[in-house]
Write a protein that holds these residues in place. Structure first.
Motif, PDB file in Angstrom:
ATOM      1  N   PRO A  13       0.807  -1.214   0.000  1.00 54.97           N
ATOM      2  CA  PRO A  13       0.000   0.000   0.000  1.00 54.97           C
ATOM      3  C   PRO A  13       0.846   1.274   0.000  1.00 54.97           C
ATOM      4  O   PRO A  13       0.353   2.350  -0.313  1.00 54.97           O
ATOM      5  CB  PRO A  13      -0.809  -0.114   1.293  1.00 54.97           C
ATOM      6  N   GLU A  14       2.129   1.156   0.321  1.00 60.08           N
ATOM      7  CA  GLU A  14       3.021   2.320   0.367  1.00 60.08           C
ATOM      8  C   GLU A  14       3.511   2.731  -1.022  1.00 60.08           C
ATOM      9  O   GLU A  14       3.476   3.895  -1.373  1.00 60.08           O
ATOM     10  CB  GLU A  14       4.230   2.033   1.274  1.00 60.08           C
ATOM     11  N   CYS A  15       3.979   1.746  -1.816  1.00 60.74           N
ATOM     12  CA  CYS A  15       4.582   2.081  -3.109  1.00 60.74           C
ATOM     13  C   CYS A  15       3.855   1.455  -4.300  1.00 60.74           C
ATOM     14  O   CYS A  15       4.152   1.783  -5.436  1.00 60.74           O
ATOM     15  CB  CYS A  15       6.055   1.679  -3.121  1.00 60.74           C
ATOM     16  N   GLY A  16       2.937   0.512  -4.051  1.00 61.24           N
ATOM     17  CA  GLY A  16       2.185  -0.111  -5.138  1.00 61.24           C
ATOM     18  C   GLY A  16       2.885  -1.284  -5.796  1.00 61.24           C
ATOM     19  O   GLY A  16       2.344  -1.880  -6.728  1.00 61.24           O
ATOM     20  N   ALA A  17       4.069  -1.645  -5.325  1.00 54.76           N
ATOM     21  CA  ALA A  17       4.781  -2.786  -5.905  1.00 54.76           C
ATOM     22  C   ALA A  17       4.060  -4.082  -5.549  1.00 54.76           C
ATOM     23  O   ALA A  17       3.457  -4.206  -4.488  1.00 54.76           O
ATOM     24  CB  ALA A  17       6.217  -2.832  -5.380  1.00 54.76           C
ATOM     25  N   SER A  18       4.123  -5.051  -6.455  1.00 50.40           N
ATOM     26  CA  SER A  18       3.486  -6.348  -6.235  1.00 50.40           C
ATOM     27  C   SER A  18       4.525  -7.457  -6.337  1.00 50.40           C
ATOM     28  O   SER A  18       5.481  -7.351  -7.103  1.00 50.40           O
ATOM     29  CB  SER A  18       2.402  -6.600  -7.276  1.00 50.40           C
ATOM     30  N   ALA A  19       4.297  -8.519  -5.555  1.00 50.01           N
ATOM     31  CA  ALA A  19       5.179  -9.679  -5.605  1.00 50.01           C
ATOM     32  C   ALA A  19       4.352 -10.932  -5.360  1.00 50.01           C
ATOM     33  O   ALA A  19       3.464 -10.939  -4.512  1.00 50.01           O
ATOM     34  CB  ALA A  19       6.277  -9.559  -4.555  1.00 50.01           C
ATOM     35  N   CYS A  20       4.644 -11.979  -6.116  1.00 48.40           N
ATOM     36  CA  CYS A  20       3.977 -13.264  -5.934  1.00 48.40           C
ATOM     37  C   CYS A  20       4.730 -14.023  -4.846  1.00 48.40           C
ATOM     38  O   CYS A  20       5.938 -14.228  -4.947  1.00 48.40           O
ATOM     39  CB  CYS A  20       3.970 -14.051  -7.239  1.00 48.40           C
ATOM     40  N   GLU A  21       4.003 -14.412  -3.799  1.00 47.15           N
ATOM     41  CA  GLU A  21       4.616 -15.095  -2.667  1.00 47.15           C
ATOM     42  C   GLU A  21       3.882 -16.401  -2.394  1.00 47.15           C
ATOM     43  O   GLU A  21       2.690 -16.527  -2.669  1.00 47.15           O
ATOM     44  CB  GLU A  21       4.550 -14.209  -1.415  1.00 47.15           C
ATOM     45  N   THR A  22       4.600 -17.357  -1.837  1.00 48.42           N
ATOM     46  CA  THR A  22       4.008 -18.620  -1.413  1.00 48.42           C
ATOM     47  C   THR A  22       3.644 -18.503   0.059  1.00 48.42           C
ATOM     48  O   THR A  22       4.492 -18.163   0.884  1.00 48.42           O
ATOM     49  CB  THR A  22       4.985 -19.783  -1.628  1.00 48.42           C
ATOM     50  N   CYS A  34       8.155  -5.294   2.075  1.00 53.07           N
ATOM     51  CA  CYS A  34       8.038  -5.029   0.646  1.00 53.07           C
ATOM     52  C   CYS A  34       9.409  -5.165  -0.006  1.00 53.07           C
ATOM     53  O   CYS A  34      10.399  -4.626   0.492  1.00 53.07           O
ATOM     54  CB  CYS A  34       7.470  -3.625   0.421  1.00 53.07           C
ATOM     55  N   THR A  35       9.453  -5.875  -1.114  1.00 51.62           N
ATOM     56  CA  THR A  35      10.725  -6.089  -1.803  1.00 51.62           C
ATOM     57  C   THR A  35      11.211  -4.827  -2.517  1.00 51.62           C
ATOM     58  O   THR A  35      12.386  -4.724  -2.842  1.00 51.62           O
ATOM     59  CB  THR A  35      10.598  -7.234  -2.822  1.00 51.62           C
ATOM     60  N   ALA A  36      10.325  -3.863  -2.736  1.00 51.59           N
ATOM     61  CA  ALA A  36      10.713  -2.642  -3.450  1.00 51.59           C
ATOM     62  C   ALA A  36      11.098  -1.512  -2.498  1.00 51.59           C
ATOM     63  O   ALA A  36      12.196  -0.978  -2.565  1.00 51.59           O
ATOM     64  CB  ALA A  36       9.583  -2.197  -4.368  1.00 51.59           C
ATOM     65  N   CYS A  37      10.190  -1.135  -1.581  1.00 53.00           N
ATOM     66  CA  CYS A  37      10.448   0.025  -0.719  1.00 53.00           C
ATOM     67  C   CYS A  37      10.829  -0.365   0.707  1.00 53.00           C
ATOM     68  O   CYS A  37      11.164   0.496   1.514  1.00 53.00           O
ATOM     69  CB  CYS A  37       9.238   0.958  -0.698  1.00 53.00           C
ATOM     70  N   HIS A  38      10.767  -1.642   1.026  1.00 54.74           N
ATOM     71  CA  HIS A  38      11.135  -2.202   2.329  1.00 54.74           C
ATOM     72  C   HIS A  38      10.222  -1.776   3.475  1.00 54.74           C
ATOM     73  O   HIS A  38      10.595  -1.895   4.642  1.00 54.74           O
ATOM     74  CB  HIS A  38      12.605  -1.912   2.651  1.00 54.74           C
ATOM     75  N   ALA A  39       9.019  -1.297   3.153  1.00 54.78           N
ATOM     76  CA  ALA A  39       8.031  -1.027   4.199  1.00 54.78           C
ATOM     77  C   ALA A  39       7.628  -2.363   4.823  1.00 54.78           C
ATOM     78  O   ALA A  39       7.546  -3.380   4.140  1.00 54.78           O
ATOM     79  CB  ALA A  39       6.803  -0.344   3.612  1.00 54.78           C
ATOM     80  N   VAL A  57      -5.155 -13.624  -2.716  1.00 58.42           N
ATOM     81  CA  VAL A  57      -5.749 -14.870  -2.229  1.00 58.42           C
ATOM     82  C   VAL A  57      -5.638 -14.858  -0.701  1.00 58.42           C
ATOM     83  O   VAL A  57      -4.582 -14.544  -0.160  1.00 58.42           O
ATOM     84  CB  VAL A  57      -5.009 -16.101  -2.804  1.00 58.42           C
ATOM     85  N   LYS A  58      -6.715 -15.199  -0.017  1.00 53.94           N
ATOM     86  CA  LYS A  58      -6.700 -15.281   1.445  1.00 53.94           C
ATOM     87  C   LYS A  58      -5.833 -16.459   1.884  1.00 53.94           C
ATOM     88  O   LYS A  58      -5.564 -17.380   1.109  1.00 53.94           O
ATOM     89  CB  LYS A  58      -8.121 -15.471   1.995  1.00 53.94           C
ATOM     90  N   CYS A  59      -5.417 -16.470   3.141  1.00 57.45           N
ATOM     91  CA  CYS A  59      -4.545 -17.525   3.647  1.00 57.45           C
ATOM     92  C   CYS A  59      -5.247 -18.892   3.619  1.00 57.45           C
ATOM     93  O   CYS A  59      -6.478 -18.964   3.594  1.00 57.45           O
ATOM     94  CB  CYS A  59      -4.064 -17.185   5.053  1.00 57.45           C
ATOM     95  N   PRO A  60      -4.476 -19.999   3.600  1.00 54.15           N
ATOM     96  CA  PRO A  60      -5.059 -21.335   3.490  1.00 54.15           C
ATOM     97  C   PRO A  60      -6.158 -21.664   4.511  1.00 54.15           C
ATOM     98  O   PRO A  60      -7.193 -22.199   4.122  1.00 54.15           O
ATOM     99  CB  PRO A  60      -3.848 -22.265   3.608  1.00 54.15           C
ATOM    100  N   PRO A  61      -6.003 -21.362   5.813  1.00 57.48           N
ATOM    101  CA  PRO A  61      -7.094 -21.694   6.741  1.00 57.48           C
ATOM    102  C   PRO A  61      -8.398 -20.963   6.405  1.00 57.48           C
ATOM    103  O   PRO A  61      -9.477 -21.549   6.478  1.00 57.48           O
ATOM    104  CB  PRO A  61      -6.559 -21.257   8.107  1.00 57.48           C
ATOM    105  N   ILE A  62      -8.325 -19.714   6.010  1.00 51.82           N
ATOM    106  CA  ILE A  62      -9.520 -18.954   5.657  1.00 51.82           C
ATOM    107  C   ILE A  62     -10.138 -19.531   4.387  1.00 51.82           C
ATOM    108  O   ILE A  62     -11.362 -19.649   4.274  1.00 51.82           O
ATOM    109  CB  ILE A  62      -9.196 -17.454   5.500  1.00 51.82           C
TER     110      ILE A  62
END
Length: 73
Positions: A13-22, A34-39, A57-62
């Protein structure tokens, strides 16, 4: 019941950068740097983890309709 999706795209929400994470299946992730701005992101009030707040995507339990661990707000 189908297996939960384990990948989510987090958008900072700080810089708008997106990253695909497992997502972890055995723990909530309360912090994400954040991988871009380190927030450092924390879950929004009412959400259990950063994936539920900032991910596509919501977390697995949800996803499976169960409660997640309590959030570290």
């Amino acid at each position: 019941m189908s297996a939960p999706k384990l990948e989510s795209i987090i958008t900072c929400p700080e810089c708008g950068a997106s990253a695909c994470e497992t997502m972890p299946t055995n723990a909530c992730q309360w912090f994400y740097e954040c991988t871009a701005c380190h927030a450092v992101l924390k879950p929004l009030p009412g959400d259990c983890c950063v994936y539920c707040s900032y991910g596509t995507v919501k977390c697995p339990p949800i996803q499976q309709g169960s409660s997640c661990c309590t959030g570290g707000t």
